[in-house]
Design an enzyme around this catalytic site. Sequence first.
Site, PDB file in Angstrom:
ATOM      1  N   TYR A 267     -34.894  -4.442  12.465  1.00 26.64           N
ATOM      2  CA  TYR A 267     -34.746  -5.513  12.242  1.00 26.64           C
ATOM      3  C   TYR A 267     -35.452  -6.433  11.700  1.00 26.64           C
ATOM      4  CZ  TYR A 267     -31.980  -5.513  16.787  1.00 26.64           C
ATOM      5  OH  TYR A 267     -30.708  -5.679  17.873  1.00 26.64           O
TER       6      TYR A 267
ATOM      7  N   LYS B 137     -34.578   9.004  18.444  1.00 28.19           N
ATOM      8  CA  LYS B 137     -33.701  10.236  18.094  1.00 28.19           C
ATOM      9  C   LYS B 137     -34.739  11.407  16.583  1.00 28.19           C
ATOM     10  CE  LYS B 137     -29.318  11.602  16.527  1.00 28.19           C
ATOM     11  NZ  LYS B 137     -28.355  12.172  17.310  1.00 28.19           N
TER      12      LYS B 137
ATOM     13  N   ASP C 218     -28.542   9.080  22.344  1.00 27.34           N
ATOM     14  CA  ASP C 218     -27.277   9.583  22.421  1.00 27.34           C
ATOM     15  C   ASP C 218     -27.460  10.184  23.667  1.00 27.34           C
ATOM     16  OD1 ASP C 218     -28.613  11.695  21.553  1.00 27.34           O
ATOM     17  OD2 ASP C 218     -27.358  12.427  20.489  1.00 27.34           O
TER      18      ASP C 218
ATOM     19  N   ASP D 123     -32.070  -2.725  22.099  1.00 27.80           N
ATOM     20  CA  ASP D 123     -31.188  -3.900  22.602  1.00 27.80           C
ATOM     21  C   ASP D 123     -29.483  -3.196  23.377  1.00 27.80           C
ATOM     22  OD1 ASP D 123     -29.574  -6.323  22.146  1.00 27.80           O
ATOM     23  OD2 ASP D 123     -29.224  -5.205  20.042  1.00 27.80           O
TER      24      ASP D 123
ATOM     25  N   ASP E 230     -28.387  -3.631  27.214  1.00 31.91           N
ATOM     26  CA  ASP E 230     -26.803  -3.953  27.655  1.00 31.91           C
ATOM     27  C   ASP E 230     -26.262  -2.904  29.195  1.00 31.91           C
ATOM     28  OD1 ASP E 230     -27.296  -6.013  26.269  1.00 31.91           O
ATOM     29  OD2 ASP E 230     -25.013  -5.903  25.027  1.00 31.91           O
TER      30      ASP E 230
HETATM   31  C1  IPM Z   1     -30.594  -9.439  22.675  1.00 31.81           C
HETATM   32  C2  IPM Z   1     -29.876 -10.066  21.739  1.00 31.81           C
HETATM   33  C3  IPM Z   1     -30.206 -10.104  20.174  1.00 31.81           C
HETATM   34  C4  IPM Z   1     -31.234  -9.269  19.866  1.00 31.81           C
HETATM   35  C5  IPM Z   1     -29.434 -11.183  18.883  1.00 31.81           C
HETATM   36  C6  IPM Z   1     -28.875 -11.897  19.477  1.00 31.81           C
HETATM   37  C7  IPM Z   1     -30.022 -11.597  18.161  1.00 31.81           C
HETATM   38  O1  IPM Z   1     -29.374  -9.100  21.109  1.00 31.81           O
HETATM   39  O2  IPM Z   1     -31.769  -9.940  22.734  1.00 31.81           O
HETATM   40  O3  IPM Z   1     -30.331  -8.678  23.025  1.00 31.81           O
HETATM   41  O4  IPM Z   1     -30.361  -8.157  19.285  1.00 31.81           O
HETATM   42  O5  IPM Z   1     -32.385  -8.801  19.395  1.00 31.81           O
HETATM   43 MG    MG Z   2     -28.995  -7.814  22.809  1.00 28.78          MG
END
Ligand code: IPM
Ligand code: MG
Length: 353
Positions: free
Chosen positions: A141, A188, A220, A244, A248
């Site tokens: 990032y 990884k 993975d 990240d 999710d």
């Molecule tokens: C999160 C989001 C952010 C990230 C984006 C919006 C840049 O997905 O906080 O998880 O990837 O950090």
């Molecule tokens: Mg995110």
Amino acid sequence: MSEFKIALIKGDGIGPEIVNGAVTVLDAVAKKYNHVFNYTDVYMGGCAIDKYGVPLPDETVEICKASDSVLLGAVGGPKWDNCKERPEKGLLGIRKALGLYSNLRPSILKPQLKEASPLKDEKLKNGLNVMVVRELTGGIYFGERHTAEDGSWASDEEKYSVEEVERIGRIAFETAMLRDKRVVSVDKANVLDSSKLWRKTMTELSKEYPEVELTHMYVDNAAMQLAINPAQFDVIVTSNIFGDILSDLSSAIAGSIGMLPSASLGDTKCGMYEPIHGSAPDIAGQDKANPIATIVSAAMMLEMSFGLSEESKAINDAVDKVLDMGYRTPDIYSEGTKLVGCKEMAALIAENI
Ligand code: IPM
Ligand code: MG
């Protein structure tokens, strides 16, 4: 009585609705426990581009730094897709400017939300209670980026120093000490040099935490393991991008990304608290968003930055109570439950403080 300064970054899309929801709940806490929360609205993301021409105005950074903590909604949206500097750049910028290298993302499967999880009962029988510890100010990032002048190639650099891995590793081990004392470090290392360094550093560091069991997993496999046996995890520690992605996934397993809070911390008490979901422009302004992730992010703020554990628990208990009463926003709705909007959900939680 205690007094705290909170910078509010409402942001874009559903951001203003969910932050307003959290403020409703914080106000109820202030009233009940006799605290004063002073809010300052600041701009970041698309709304800052519209107002100031940049995603992260200096004034926003200054006000956040002068606050006891920051509560953030979400930023971004298709409207700013073609801007020179995207709204997300503001988010990365503020994380860096405040030195928030450690991102804690807890996923807990609440019994009330089993129906909302995409996994079968059989996979959920042992529950889910994982803390994803995501490195937040390094890796790909923040590495160097290049796009060839003729547009024929582009690259992003994944780079970690021993020091960066050590400091996030420490957070993971300390977190595990307060939980089930098990850390899975995700990398990884069968391919990437940065991951080999990550693994070696974590292994060295683990010697300082003999009570904690450290294991390593390729990313993975970690994704697969989360889907087939989510209960096996206690603390996951990983890089910015893997964290990240995996957070999710863990949030979806817990029922909805609309439920999951996060805390971003550095070396001071001033943290930034935000839901892990995005700005959901498709439902913005329609009172359909789930404010719970932001409300429980505020609960994390009370506990971790303000030391108000009882007040924090009161928020989490109120959320559970409202879910027990059967109220649901659209993202967690299932047959036989009561559908409510963002505003009403927040009001119900506030009433139950
Ligand atoms: C999160 C989001 C952010 C990230 C984006 C919006 C840049 O997905 O906080 O998880 O990837 O950090
Ligand atoms: Mg995110």
